[in-house]
Enzyme design. Structure first.
Site, mmCIF file in Angstrom:
data_model
loop_
_atom_site.group_PDB
_atom_site.id
_atom_site.type_symbol
_atom_site.label_atom_id
_atom_site.label_comp_id
_atom_site.label_asym_id
_atom_site.label_seq_id
_atom_site.Cartn_x
_atom_site.Cartn_y
_atom_site.Cartn_z
ATOM 1 N N GLY A 370 -21.613 10.539 -7.343
ATOM 2 C CA GLY A 370 -21.740 9.209 -7.118
ATOM 3 C C GLY A 370 -21.606 8.499 -5.761
ATOM 4 N NE ARG A 371 -25.055 9.760 -1.653
ATOM 5 C CZ ARG A 371 -24.443 10.643 -0.772
ATOM 6 N NH1 ARG A 371 -23.449 10.226 0.020
ATOM 7 N NH2 ARG A 371 -25.093 11.882 -0.781
ATOM 8 N N GLY A 372 -20.336 4.973 -3.467
ATOM 9 C CA GLY A 372 -19.926 3.306 -3.532
ATOM 10 C C GLY A 372 -20.039 2.863 -2.095
ATOM 11 C CB ALA A 373 -19.170 -0.591 -0.808
ATOM 12 C CG PHE A 374 -15.344 0.531 0.743
ATOM 13 C CD1 PHE A 374 -15.681 -0.058 1.981
ATOM 14 C CD2 PHE A 374 -14.942 -0.476 -0.422
ATOM 15 C CE1 PHE A 374 -15.993 -1.366 2.053
ATOM 16 C CE2 PHE A 374 -15.058 -1.810 -0.159
ATOM 17 C CZ PHE A 374 -15.619 -2.323 0.959
ATOM 18 N N GLY A 375 -16.790 4.815 -0.292
ATOM 19 C CA GLY A 375 -16.888 6.270 -0.119
ATOM 20 C C GLY A 375 -17.691 7.113 -1.129
ATOM 21 C CG ASP A 486 -17.060 -4.340 -8.316
ATOM 22 O OD1 ASP A 486 -18.136 -5.167 -8.652
ATOM 23 O OD2 ASP A 486 -17.256 -3.303 -7.649
#
Length: 694
Positions: A370-375, A486
């Site tokens: 998985g990928r997110g906005a900060f990591g 969120d």
């Protein structure tokens, strides 16, 4: 050692103080009143279908034929058009604005136009069609017979015979009625109102001469000759306090009306002695405020000197504090000790960077889940052990560190069966790592929108009930209330039994139960943000409830918050807001048709209706009407009746004393705001992007 954060705070405080001092001194030198030209929600009141997007104001929505739409926007603050007792006459005024009127479908007949208005009513919203969303259809169509004092200049694109319109492309002056006291066909001027071109209008009224002039241009340069010049006395309609704005409407068409720029000022306001003239000004999107006032040559020179020295002082202060902050930040990041003393973290344990690196094969791309906005999140299999973890790896960027600290401090002490459990953390070698228990079935987003969908009706109901339970725990059962901020399908994970686990607390905030929320940087994901959160920047448990309501509707319908829908006749597809779509079916007594067709009818009808009504009640635009999560849990457990849901979606009025600026809003994607929602760019045919239909 001085903390870099304190240095940055000092810089901000000093910069703000210097800026304020400079502005005050300059204003004193010029003897003027200065106002911010930055658009904030406190400046405007939006009624009906009006919305904000990229600094522009939309008045009507793109509807399917034969639907109708009407919307108004007006300045929240009233303008003075009359002086004190004993003063005769009214103020003059000047308005300049740019607008676009566009027919959305080829061959559309258009309709019905927009109007600039001055009204004694701060909640001006009238009927659709030829009433332009301004006048009431029940009022007699005779000039001056409306109960409200209204002065309006209409830019009409439809012929309404009952109002004696001269053509489908005309400008007219309306006084208390949709029947114009005078109107002019624009054929000779070369202006076509519904051409889709950016058109600039000037409206000038000189009270001493009793003269009103309207000018139009495509170029943005005011022409020498107005399209409408009319001798008229407006003193009977201009009261002590009036509200200024725009309205528009459609009826059986798909025309859209957008205000791009807008400036307005009054001047020549008579005083009791008639010795002075006051000037009142207001700025709205994209317009710089004009400064008016007197002052001698000495004051002008002083103001010029301050305007030059002020920025120099600010630049010097910025460079100094930036140097100090960077130096301290480098010292902080180079130290080897962890940023959190181990004794403060009684639950999660500290992992070494070496063992996490080995477990993720050196954070190899093949281990990314998985990928997110900060990591980025990696699957971590510990050598010699059967335990599998999910490791969230953040960078050393300032915002990432803030998220890391927030997530660790919030979730470390939380315990609930529907929470993703934090197992440990690591802060070594310039990297920030959080270690969670591994969820083998991934996110709800992937399960719900995968091909094929793997969730049955009982599993979907379990997801809705589980997230309601954990939100009731966070909002009402923890020592400190936790606001997640969120909630979305991508942040809800499924364990081996397909039970839901709420994760990603990077945006979460702790709040005492007896404390009121404060304005913060608005953050979150498009389609899930509550309207009042966009308006004020205040995250509350009710903003979480709104996001939960959207998730529930997704679970029931199998549609994203903003979904593509093919237009009839093979035209261009449009984006439909999920909440509005379900509410429309509810109003037509067809709510059960919202159920995901991929379920093939294999669901409990009563349970589906109950869950859909829960979703709508939680996504109510008015936060005071939303149920608390504890009540939602009772409803889903059949221990309480569903909250009554009106057949028609309540209208939302954006009006607040808050001063949250649009520039201060940050989202995980996109930059559109419409009817209280933020819109992103589309990533797929069923993505969360593009425009939304309210």
């Amino acid at each position: 050692m001085v903390d870099p954060l304190l240095s940055f705070l000092s810089l901000l405080l000093l910069t703000a103080a210097l800026a304020e001092a400079t502005a005050v001194a300059a204003a004193a030198a010029k003897n003027v009143t200065m106002e911010s030209a930055t658009l904030s929600f406190s400046d405007l009141t939006l009624l009906g279908d009006s919305f904000l997007r990229n600094g522009s104001v939309g008045l009507t929505r793109d509807t399917g034929v034969p639907s109708s739409s009407a919307g108004s926007v007006l300045c929240t603050r009233a303008f003075a058009f009359r002086g004190p007792a004993g003063a005769n006459g009214t103020a003059s005024f000047a308005a300049r604005f740019s607008f676009v009127i566009a027919n959305q479908n080829a061959g559309s007949t258009g309709g019905d136009g927009l109007a600039f208005f001055i009204s004694s009513d701060s909640a001006t919203l009238g009927a659709t069609g030829g009433y332009l969303g301004l006048f009431n259809s029940t009022a007699a169509a005779v000039p001056g017979k409306d109960a409200r004092a209204i002065v309006a200049v209409e830019f009409d694109t439809m012929v309404n015979a009952e109002f004696s319109d001269p053509s489908d492309n005309h400008v007219g002056l309306d006084l208390g009625s949709p029947v114009s006291v005078d109107a002019v066909d624009l054929a000779a001027s070369g202006i076509v109102l519904n051409s889709g071109n950016l058109t600039t209008a000037w409206i000038d009224y000189r009270s001493n001469d009793h003269l009103l002039e309207v000018s139009l241009s495509y170029s943005g340069v005011k022409p020498k000759r107005p399209v409408l010049s009319l001798a008229v006395d407006l003193s009977a309609y201009l009261k002590e306090a009036m509200y200024v704005g725009f309205s528009a409407s459609t009826e059986g068409s798909t025309q859209q009306h957008t205000i791009k720029e807008w400036s307005f000022r009054t001047f020549g306001l008579p005083s009791a002695t008639n010795a002075t003239s006051n000037v009142s000004e207001q700025a709205v999107p994209g317009v710089n405020v004009t400064e008016s006032g007197g002052g001698g040559a000495h004051k002008k020179r002083l103001g010029l000197a301050i305007s030059v020295l002020g920025p120099v002082a600010l630049a010097a202060a910025f460079l100094f504090f930036a140097w100090v902050s960077v130096k301290k930040l480098l010292l902080l990041t180079s130290r080897k000790e962890p940023i959190f003393p181990p004794e403060l973290l009684k639950g999660p344990r500290k992992f070494s960077h070496k063992e996490l690196s080995m477990a993720t094969r050196g954070f190899h791309a093949s281990r990314v889940i998985g990928r997110g906005a900060f990591g980025t999140v990696y699957k971590a299999a510990m050598p010699g052990a059967a335990t599998t973890y999910a490791v969230k790896r953040s960078t050393q960027a300032h915002q990432s560190r803030s998220e890391f600290v927030a997530e660790l401090s919030v979730i470390a002490c939380l315990r609930h069966k529907n929470l993703v459990q934090l197992e440990g953390w690591c802060d070594e070698k310039g990297e920030l790592l959080l270690v969670y228990e591994y969820m083998p079935n991934g996110s709800l987003d992937k399960a719900l929108y995968g091909d094929p969908c793997t969730l049955s009706w009982p599993e979907r109901h379990t997801v809705a009930a589980g997230i309601a339970s954990v939100l009731a725990y966070l909002h009402q059962e923890c020592e400190q209330r936790v606001i997640h901020r969120d909630i979305k399908t991508g942040n809800i994970l499924l364990d081996g039994n397909l039970s839901p686990r709420l994760g990603d607390f990077g945006l979460a905030r702790l709040m005492d139960h007896n404390k009121s929320p404060v304005s913060t940087l608005t953050a979150g994901t498009m389609g899930y943000l509550a309207p009042e959160y966009l308006q004020s920047g205040k995250a509350t448990d009710q903003t979480d409830v709104f996001s939960y309501g959207v998730v529930v509707l997704e679970v029931c319908c199998g549609r994203r918050p903003i979904d593509k829908e093919e237009a009839n006749g093979g035209g261009a597809s449009k984006n439909v807001n999920l909440v509005d779509w379900v509410w429309r079916l509810h109003g037509e007594d067809r709510l059960i048709e919202a159920a995901d067709p991929r379920l093939n009818g294999e669901f409990d009808r009563e349970g589906m209706l109950r869950l859909l009504l829960v979703g709508l009640s939680c996504a109510n635009p008015n936060c005071e009407e939303r149920p608390a999560m504890r009540r939602v849990v009772q409803i889903l457990n059949c221990e309480a009746d569903p909250v009554p849901v009106p057949r028609k979606k309540p209208l939302l009025v954006f009006s607040s004393s808050a001063s949250m600026k649009l520039q201060e809003m940050a989202f995980s994607c996109g930059d559109d705001v419409r009817g209280g929602y933020q819109v992103s760019k589309p990533a797929s045919p069923r993505s969360e992007g593009a425009d939304i239909e309210r």
